[in-house]
Motif scaffolding. Structure first.
Motif, short mmCIF file in Angstrom:
data_model
loop_
_atom_site.label_atom_id
_atom_site.label_comp_id
_atom_site.label_asym_id
_atom_site.label_seq_id
_atom_site.Cartn_x
_atom_site.Cartn_y
_atom_site.Cartn_z
N LEU A 177 0.83 -1.22 0.00
CA LEU A 177 0.00 0.00 0.00
C LEU A 177 0.86 1.26 0.00
O LEU A 177 0.49 2.27 -0.59
CB LEU A 177 -0.96 0.00 1.20
CG LEU A 177 -2.08 -1.04 1.15
CD1 LEU A 177 -2.83 -1.10 2.48
CD2 LEU A 177 -3.05 -0.76 0.00
N GLU A 178 2.02 1.18 0.64
CA GLU A 178 2.94 2.32 0.66
C GLU A 178 3.41 2.68 -0.75
O GLU A 178 3.75 3.83 -1.03
CB GLU A 178 4.16 2.01 1.54
CG GLU A 178 3.92 2.23 3.01
CD GLU A 178 3.69 3.71 3.33
OE1 GLU A 178 4.64 4.49 3.28
OE2 GLU A 178 2.53 4.07 3.60
N TYR A 220 -2.02 7.31 -3.18
CA TYR A 220 -3.44 7.51 -2.87
C TYR A 220 -3.59 8.39 -1.63
O TYR A 220 -2.64 8.60 -0.88
CB TYR A 220 -4.15 6.16 -2.66
CG TYR A 220 -3.80 5.45 -1.38
CD1 TYR A 220 -2.66 4.67 -1.27
CD2 TYR A 220 -4.61 5.57 -0.26
CE1 TYR A 220 -2.33 4.04 -0.09
CE2 TYR A 220 -4.29 4.93 0.93
CZ TYR A 220 -3.15 4.17 1.00
OH TYR A 220 -2.82 3.55 2.17
N CYS A 275 -8.09 5.33 1.99
CA CYS A 275 -8.48 3.94 1.77
C CYS A 275 -9.77 3.65 2.54
O CYS A 275 -10.07 4.28 3.56
CB CYS A 275 -7.37 2.96 2.10
SG CYS A 275 -6.71 3.08 3.76
N LYS A 287 -4.24 7.90 4.09
CA LYS A 287 -2.99 7.13 3.96
C LYS A 287 -2.04 7.47 5.10
O LYS A 287 -1.40 6.58 5.68
CB LYS A 287 -2.33 7.42 2.61
CG LYS A 287 -1.09 6.56 2.36
CD LYS A 287 -0.46 6.84 1.00
CE LYS A 287 0.66 5.84 0.73
NZ LYS A 287 1.37 6.12 -0.54
#
Ligand SMILES: [Zn+2]
Length: 235
Positions: free
Chosen positions: A206-207, A211, A214, A224
């Motif tokens: 995800l890092e 974005y 989430c 984030k």
């Protein structure tokens, strides 16, 4: 209720007693996508009604984030092609096809339904005979990118602590990620099990994504910048 995140991204509320997950909506110039099918036909229909009330186009497709009942049992009410990972397809296909209140009690006694889910399912379904298990129409092994019209969306199967088939949905132009339940612990029988190694892999992935927000299906949206703090007890 359907909440507006941006002109092209909406998300429904999550439920507590019925365990209804957030359902997502992503719109492009040509098509609209629904994220997860809901925990029942009633849930799926409610979402479609809310989309219509907002004057938004009906979704053309739906994508499933994982096989759990609360994300997939609404699929039979959706008259549209559905995307899922091959593993999600297989896992849904293993679910019992027949349901009624006696069979529900039997499945519970046999240990096929976690106590946490039993409670929520009983709340959602006064009558279990309305459940019709539907299978996804289009499957992918690891990932698939679709373009909704100037709106690319990535479906990516990703190692995570919650389920082996978890898929995250990333709309890069909108700078949002739909996580499904992927940051949650694994539910096994009566226990919630931590998998710090798998959570680290998910977090590291995800890092790498660009974005802002989430969406976990059972919580409020998370920025984030706040994700690590939100997860840190589970590493
Ligand atoms: Zn789940």
């Amino acid at each position: 209720m359907l909440n507006k995140y941006s002109d092209n991204v909406y998300y429904s509320d999550y439920g507590l007693y019925d365990d209804r997950p957030i359902l997502g909506y992503i719109k492009g110039d040509k098509y609209a996508l629904m994220v997860d099918a809901g925990n029942s036909e009633a849930h799926a229909r409610q979402f479609l009604a809310e989309v219509e009330e907002k004057g938004l186009p009906k979704p053309d497709f739906v994508v499933l984030t994982h096989y759990h009942w609360d994300h997939t049992f609404g699929l039979s009410a959706l008259d549209m092609p559905s995307f899922a990972s091959e593993e999600t397809y297989e896992l849904i296909n293993r679910a019992p096809k027949e349901w009624n209140n006696d069979l529900f009690r039997k499945y519970c006694e046999e240990g096929n339904i976690e106590p946490f889910c039993q409670e929520h399912m009983a709340y959602e379904y006064p009558d279990f005979s309305v459940i019709r298990i539907a299978l996804p129409t289009i499957t992918f092994k690891e990932e698939l990118k679709i373009d909704l019209g100037n709106q690319p969306v990535l479906f990516k199967k990703q190692i995570n602590p919650h389920s082996t088939d978890g898929v995250i949905v990333y709309a890069e132009k909108e700078r949002v990620v739909f996580l499904g339940d992927s940051t949650s612990l694994e539910l096994k029988g009566p226990d919630w099990i931590k998998h710090p190694d798998k959570l680290q892999k998910l977090y590291d992935y995800l890092e790498t994504l660009d974005y802002d927000t989430c969406f976990h299906c059972h919580f409020d949206p998370i920025k984030k910048a706040n994700l690590y703090d939100w997860l840190k007890d589970n590493f």
